[in-house]
Design an enzyme around this catalytic site. Structure first.
Site, PDB file in Angstrom:
ATOM      1  N   LYS A   1     -51.992  20.446   1.616  1.00  0.00           N
ATOM      2  CA  LYS A   1     -53.340  20.208   1.070  1.00  0.00           C
ATOM      3  C   LYS A   1     -54.429  20.790   1.959  1.00  0.00           C
ATOM      4  O   LYS A   1     -54.216  21.111   3.124  1.00  0.00           O
ATOM      5  CB  LYS A   1     -53.544  18.707   0.814  1.00  0.00           C
ATOM      6  CG  LYS A   1     -52.798  18.277  -0.459  1.00  0.00           C
ATOM      7  CD  LYS A   1     -53.056  16.871  -0.893  1.00  0.00           C
ATOM      8  CE  LYS A   1     -52.292  16.612  -2.212  1.00  0.00           C
ATOM      9  NZ  LYS A   1     -52.348  15.197  -2.622  1.00  0.00           N
TER      10      LYS A   1
ATOM     11  N   ARG B   1     -44.417  12.804  -0.329  1.00  0.00           N
ATOM     12  CA  ARG B   1     -44.309  13.758  -1.448  1.00  0.00           C
ATOM     13  C   ARG B   1     -44.591  15.149  -0.890  1.00  0.00           C
ATOM     14  O   ARG B   1     -45.686  15.409  -0.413  1.00  0.00           O
ATOM     15  CB  ARG B   1     -45.323  13.367  -2.519  1.00  0.00           C
ATOM     16  CG  ARG B   1     -45.344  14.272  -3.744  1.00  0.00           C
ATOM     17  CD  ARG B   1     -46.411  13.786  -4.730  1.00  0.00           C
ATOM     18  NE  ARG B   1     -46.495  14.665  -5.877  1.00  0.00           N
ATOM     19  CZ  ARG B   1     -47.200  15.792  -5.899  1.00  0.00           C
ATOM     20  NH1 ARG B   1     -47.872  16.183  -4.835  1.00  0.00           N
ATOM     21  NH2 ARG B   1     -47.237  16.545  -6.993  1.00  0.00           N
TER      22      ARG B   1
HETATM   23  C1  7PM Z   1     -53.891  21.419  -6.543  1.00  0.00           C
HETATM   24  C2  7PM Z   1     -54.446  20.354  -5.862  1.00  0.00           C
HETATM   25  C3  7PM Z   1     -52.620  21.388  -7.039  1.00  0.00           C
HETATM   26  C4  7PM Z   1     -53.709  19.240  -5.654  1.00  0.00           C
HETATM   27  C5  7PM Z   1     -51.872  20.290  -6.818  1.00  0.00           C
HETATM   28  C6  7PM Z   1     -52.433  19.231  -6.142  1.00  0.00           C
HETATM   29  C7  7PM Z   1     -50.471  13.891  -5.436  1.00  0.00           C
HETATM   30  C8  7PM Z   1     -49.841  13.627  -6.643  1.00  0.00           C
HETATM   31  C9  7PM Z   1     -50.621  15.644  -6.665  1.00  0.00           C
HETATM   32  C10 7PM Z   1     -50.534  12.861  -4.442  1.00  0.00           C
HETATM   33  C11 7PM Z   1     -49.324  11.487  -5.983  1.00  0.00           C
HETATM   34  C12 7PM Z   1     -50.517  18.528  -4.912  1.00  0.00           C
HETATM   35  C13 7PM Z   1     -51.638  18.048  -5.816  1.00  0.00           C
HETATM   36  N1  7PM Z   1     -50.930  15.159  -5.455  1.00  0.00           N
HETATM   37  N2  7PM Z   1     -49.270  12.439  -6.925  1.00  0.00           N
HETATM   38  N3  7PM Z   1     -49.936  14.723  -7.408  1.00  0.00           N
HETATM   39  N4  7PM Z   1     -49.941  11.677  -4.777  1.00  0.00           N
HETATM   40  N5  7PM Z   1     -48.781  10.296  -6.219  1.00  0.00           N
HETATM   41  O1  7PM Z   1     -50.877  19.022  -3.809  1.00  0.00           O
HETATM   42  O2  7PM Z   1     -51.108  12.999  -3.341  1.00  0.00           O
HETATM   43  O3  7PM Z   1     -49.369  18.519  -5.282  1.00  0.00           O
HETATM   44  S1  7PM Z   1     -51.025  17.211  -7.252  1.00  0.00           S
END
Ligand code: 7PM
Length: 291
Positions: free
Chosen positions: A231, A266
């Site tokens: 991130k 995750r």
């Molecule tokens: C762009 C920005 C693409 C952020 C994808 C993301 C989380 C999640 C995501 C989290 C839970 C990523 C995120 N992040 N579900 N889904 N917790 N529970 O980096 O932090 O995958 S999407």
């Protein structure tokens, strides 16, 4: 239902994890159409299954299947498109031996995924969409797990100057309110996990404060999930490094999270994170046994 100390576990559909075991690694499986292929839905399904098989070989504990990008500023994916991406992957992977998590906030996708054999619903909206709580409380949901995540505002606007007076307190209060709603609907505590939602309406400093204070998210002793992998906060720490060059930082952040009590991390980089979590666990136990 409140849990006694002897029975503390996280129920994830067909799977049950004792909360005193090694923290779990959830691998991110994105199911997005391949613009360079004319194979359409089958190509995206087959690519997702291959990626899942690789993560299983690398030691993944839970597979998190997502069909809609929650990237800041992104548009919502139509229901039919999300179903067409996600459900064939659940059907193809339900016999893989690992719990299947579905990253969705749409009650229709929750119901269809659970009917197809999903074990956990991971909702960035914290089950706030109309019908989401009912979908999870329905008999058809069985003992499916839930991940309740905090997000300020919505994916389109969340990163426009996020503000909190007390980020840790406000996120904890939100999670407490959602726990109360889910319990009132009859959902067992054993099915619940909590997530502060790193990057969802937070500045890098908000995210670092939440990570530093992660033990305060473990309301009622419920398991905490931390999603920090690749991130932008890590990019900010590293002077603007792009996502593919944030792998070591992601692993370090995952270790920080488990050190602060996270039960699930995750991640994109399953192999490296499994090694790091096993190493942290062995040091914590002062023993290699059952790493
Ligand atoms: C762009 C920005 C693409 C952020 C994808 C993301 C989380 C999640 C995501 C989290 C839970 C990523 C995120 N992040 N579900 N889904 N917790 N529970 O980096 O932090 O995958 S999407």
């Amino acid at each position: 239902m409140q849990q006694t100390p002897q029975t503390r576990y996280f129920q994830c559909g067909r799977f049950r994890f004792a909360l005193d075991q090694r923290p779990l690694v959830m691998g991110i499986l994105n199911v997005t159409p391949d613009s360079f292929s004319d194979g359409g839905q089958h190509a995206s399904r087959d690519a997702a299954v291959r990626h899942a098989e690789q993560m299983i070989a690398e030691g993944v504990d839970i597979i998190d299947i997502g069909g809609e990008s929650s990237r800041p500023g992104s548009a919502a994916l139509p229901l039919e498109d999300e179903l067409a991406r996600v459900i064939p992957v659940v059907e193809a992977l339900r016999g893989c031996g690992k719990p299947l998590s579905i990253d969705t906030y749409k009650p229709e996708v929750m119901r269809a995924a659970l009917a197809a054999g999903a074990d956990l619903i991971n909702d960035i909206w914290g089950f706030r969409m109309p019908g989401a709580v009912e979908a999870m409380a329905a008999p058809e949901a069985g003992q499916a797990g839930l991940c309740v995540m905090h997000m300020q505002r919505d994916p389109q606007t969340m990163q426009e100057d996020p503000h909190y007076d007390d980020v840790v307190g406000e996120v904890a209060d939100f999670l407490a309110e959602r726990i109360a709603v889910l319990r009132a609907a009859g959902i067992d505590d054993a099915r619940l996990s909590l997530d502060p939602g790193f990057g969802f309406g937070k500045t890098p400093d908000h995210n670092l404060r939440l990570l530093g204070q992660l033990p305060r998210m473990a309301l009622e002793g419920l398991p905490v999930l931390a999603g920090i992998s690749r991130k932008s906060t890590l990019g900010a720490i590293l002077g603007g490094r792009p996502p593919q060059q944030r792998i070591a930082a992601s692993i370090a952040a995952a270790v920080c999270a488990v050190e602060r009590g996270a039960f699930i991390v995750r991640v994109h980089d399953v192999e490296q994170t499994v090694d790091a979590v096993k190493t942290w666990w062995a040091v914590r136990n002062e023993s290699v046994t059952a790493a």
